[in-house]
Design a protein around this motif. Structure first.
Motif, mmCIF file in Angstrom:
data_model
loop_
_atom_site.group_PDB
_atom_site.id
_atom_site.type_symbol
_atom_site.label_atom_id
_atom_site.label_comp_id
_atom_site.label_asym_id
_atom_site.label_seq_id
_atom_site.Cartn_x
_atom_site.Cartn_y
_atom_site.Cartn_z
ATOM 1 N N UNK A 68 7.793 80.503 46.110
ATOM 2 C CA UNK A 68 6.701 80.806 46.550
ATOM 3 C C UNK A 68 6.576 82.368 46.311
ATOM 4 N N UNK A 69 7.606 83.114 46.383
ATOM 5 C CA UNK A 69 7.606 84.692 46.052
ATOM 6 C C UNK A 69 7.659 84.689 44.638
ATOM 7 N N UNK A 70 7.963 83.835 43.862
ATOM 8 C CA UNK A 70 7.555 84.343 42.566
ATOM 9 C C UNK A 70 6.106 84.153 42.131
ATOM 10 N N UNK A 71 5.520 82.861 42.757
ATOM 11 C CA UNK A 71 4.041 83.019 42.425
ATOM 12 C C UNK A 71 3.255 84.087 43.067
ATOM 13 N N UNK A 72 3.656 84.466 44.444
ATOM 14 C CA UNK A 72 2.843 85.479 44.983
ATOM 15 C C UNK A 72 3.012 86.900 44.169
ATOM 16 N N UNK A 73 4.265 87.013 43.640
ATOM 17 C CA UNK A 73 4.449 88.461 42.692
ATOM 18 C C UNK A 73 3.839 88.077 41.465
ATOM 19 N N UNK A 74 3.835 86.890 40.675
ATOM 20 C CA UNK A 74 3.313 86.811 39.616
ATOM 21 C C UNK A 74 1.735 86.915 39.670
ATOM 22 N N UNK A 75 1.112 86.452 40.787
ATOM 23 C CA UNK A 75 -0.358 86.739 40.976
ATOM 24 C C UNK A 75 -0.940 88.341 41.074
ATOM 25 N N UNK A 76 0.016 88.933 41.715
ATOM 26 C CA UNK A 76 -0.163 90.387 42.196
ATOM 27 C C UNK A 76 -0.208 91.190 40.617
ATOM 28 N N UNK A 77 0.819 90.805 39.942
ATOM 29 C CA UNK A 77 1.090 91.580 38.678
ATOM 30 C C UNK A 77 0.182 91.337 37.697
ATOM 31 N N UNK A 78 -0.246 90.016 37.530
ATOM 32 C CA UNK A 78 -1.170 89.316 36.668
ATOM 33 C C UNK A 78 -2.722 90.085 36.916
ATOM 34 N N UNK A 79 -2.990 90.134 38.066
ATOM 35 C CA UNK A 79 -4.514 90.486 38.526
ATOM 36 C C UNK A 79 -4.552 92.137 38.038
ATOM 37 N N UNK A 80 -3.626 93.063 38.120
ATOM 38 C CA UNK A 80 -3.546 94.220 37.378
ATOM 39 C C UNK A 80 -3.382 94.236 35.911
ATOM 40 N N UNK A 81 -2.760 93.281 35.399
ATOM 41 C CA UNK A 81 -2.781 93.322 33.960
ATOM 42 C C UNK A 81 -4.103 92.534 33.260
ATOM 43 N N UNK A 82 -4.825 91.599 34.013
ATOM 44 C CA UNK A 82 -5.786 91.099 33.521
ATOM 45 C C UNK A 82 -6.786 92.148 33.483
ATOM 46 N N UNK A 83 -7.024 92.965 34.644
ATOM 47 C CA UNK A 83 -8.068 94.261 34.674
ATOM 48 C C UNK A 83 -7.824 95.109 33.352
ATOM 49 N N UNK A 84 -6.689 95.314 32.975
ATOM 50 C CA UNK A 84 -6.585 96.201 31.887
ATOM 51 C C UNK A 84 -6.961 95.451 30.628
ATOM 52 N N UNK A 85 -6.535 94.330 30.560
ATOM 53 C CA UNK A 85 -7.007 93.511 29.526
ATOM 54 C C UNK A 85 -8.623 93.519 29.013
ATOM 55 N N UNK A 86 -9.445 93.402 30.346
ATOM 56 C CA UNK A 86 -10.683 93.440 30.191
ATOM 57 C C UNK A 86 -11.054 94.838 29.957
ATOM 58 N N UNK A 87 -10.334 95.875 30.195
ATOM 59 C CA UNK A 87 -10.785 97.089 29.685
ATOM 60 C C UNK A 87 -10.736 97.330 28.309
ATOM 61 N N UNK A 88 -9.665 96.819 27.917
ATOM 62 C CA UNK A 88 -9.380 96.796 26.257
ATOM 63 C C UNK A 88 -10.295 96.084 25.724
ATOM 64 N N UNK A 89 -10.787 94.847 26.365
ATOM 65 C CA UNK A 89 -11.868 94.257 25.699
ATOM 66 C C UNK A 89 -13.220 94.787 25.449
ATOM 67 N N UNK A 90 -13.786 95.430 26.763
ATOM 68 C CA UNK A 90 -14.872 96.490 26.606
ATOM 69 C C UNK A 90 -14.643 97.525 25.732
ATOM 70 N N UNK A 91 -13.566 98.093 25.682
ATOM 71 C CA UNK A 91 -13.422 99.441 24.460
ATOM 72 C C UNK A 91 -13.630 98.615 23.309
#
Length: 228
Positions: free
Chosen positions: A28-51
């Motif tokens: 449970x802790x792993x999934x929660x931490x994974x979701x938290x981190x991936x949310x920030x990473x996905x936002x950064x990847x979307x910025x890269x795609x925009x650029x």
């Protein structure tokens, strides 16, 4: 003796409770931490795609595999923005008038000072002006830092991998692709090694990439992310 046995049994019960708690809460802790981190990473990847998409529009359809070039582009480039005033009527369109023809007449009138043809065609209130707007002000929110693009959130300074491909199909059509990605090991290391290995094992068996990525260097996918 009985007291010692009771203490040993109590210690065993506590240890068993701890093991059971860990086996339940660990994933449970792993999934929660994974979701938290991936949310920030996905936002950064979307910025890269925009650029990258804007970079491509200004570089004959080609992407870049170099973050320095992409960052410089975001900081300095300007994109054309067409300001439109007025529209062509049905009668004008039916007579063969197009926006291109209308602007040719207007530009000619500006040079010669003769507006007779413009008035004849009823284009006095028709305008199409090109304005140049900074990329930073167009596709990113205020306060965005382009220098952050290469860095993986929660990656301890690690950078995304980025590739581009410029090729030609058998049909002669140009093929331009890009991909930016990061492995699970970069941003999930140290949370729970067993859960990380389980995740990678499942992804591998499904034939999926063990991490997050946007775009695809092997085949066109409309620059989709593997989370979409």
């Amino acid at each position: 003796m009985k007291t010692v046995i009771n203490l040993v049994l109590a210690a065993c019960v506590i240890a068993l409770i701890y093991i059971c708690y860990g086996s339940i809460m660990g994933p449970i802790h792993f999934d929660e931490e994974r979701k938290l981190r991936e949310k920030a990473i996905i936002a950064r990847l979307i910025d890269i795609r925009k650029a990258q998409q804007e970079y491509r529009s200004m570089h004959q359809g080609a992407y870049t595999d170099n973050f320095d070039s992409l960052i410089t582009f975001v900081k300095t480039a300007k994109l054309p923005f067409i300001m439109k005033v007025g529209t062509l009527t049905d009668d004008q369109l039916n007579s063969g008038m197009t926006e291109k023809k209308a602007m040719e007449l207007i530009n000619k009138a500006k040079k010669t000072g003769n507006w007779k043809d413009v008035e004849k065609e009823g284009l006095q209130n028709f305008r199409r002006d090109t304005m140049w707007v900074a990329v930073m002000d167009t596709i990113f929110e205020k306060g965005f830092n382009p220098d952050s693009l290469p860095y993986v959130p929660y990656g301890n300074g690690a950078k995304f991998q980025m590739q581009s491909r410029r090729d030609t199909l058998d049909t002669g059509m140009p093929l331009n692709l890009f991909q930016a990605n990061v492995d699970y090991d970069v941003y999930l290391k140290g949370i729970n090694e067993q859960e990380l290995n389980n995740l990678k094992d499942v992804q591998s068996k499904l034939g999926k990439y063990c991490g997050l990525k946007v775009g695809d260097i092997e085949q066109p996918n409309n620059n989709a992310g593997n989370w979409e």
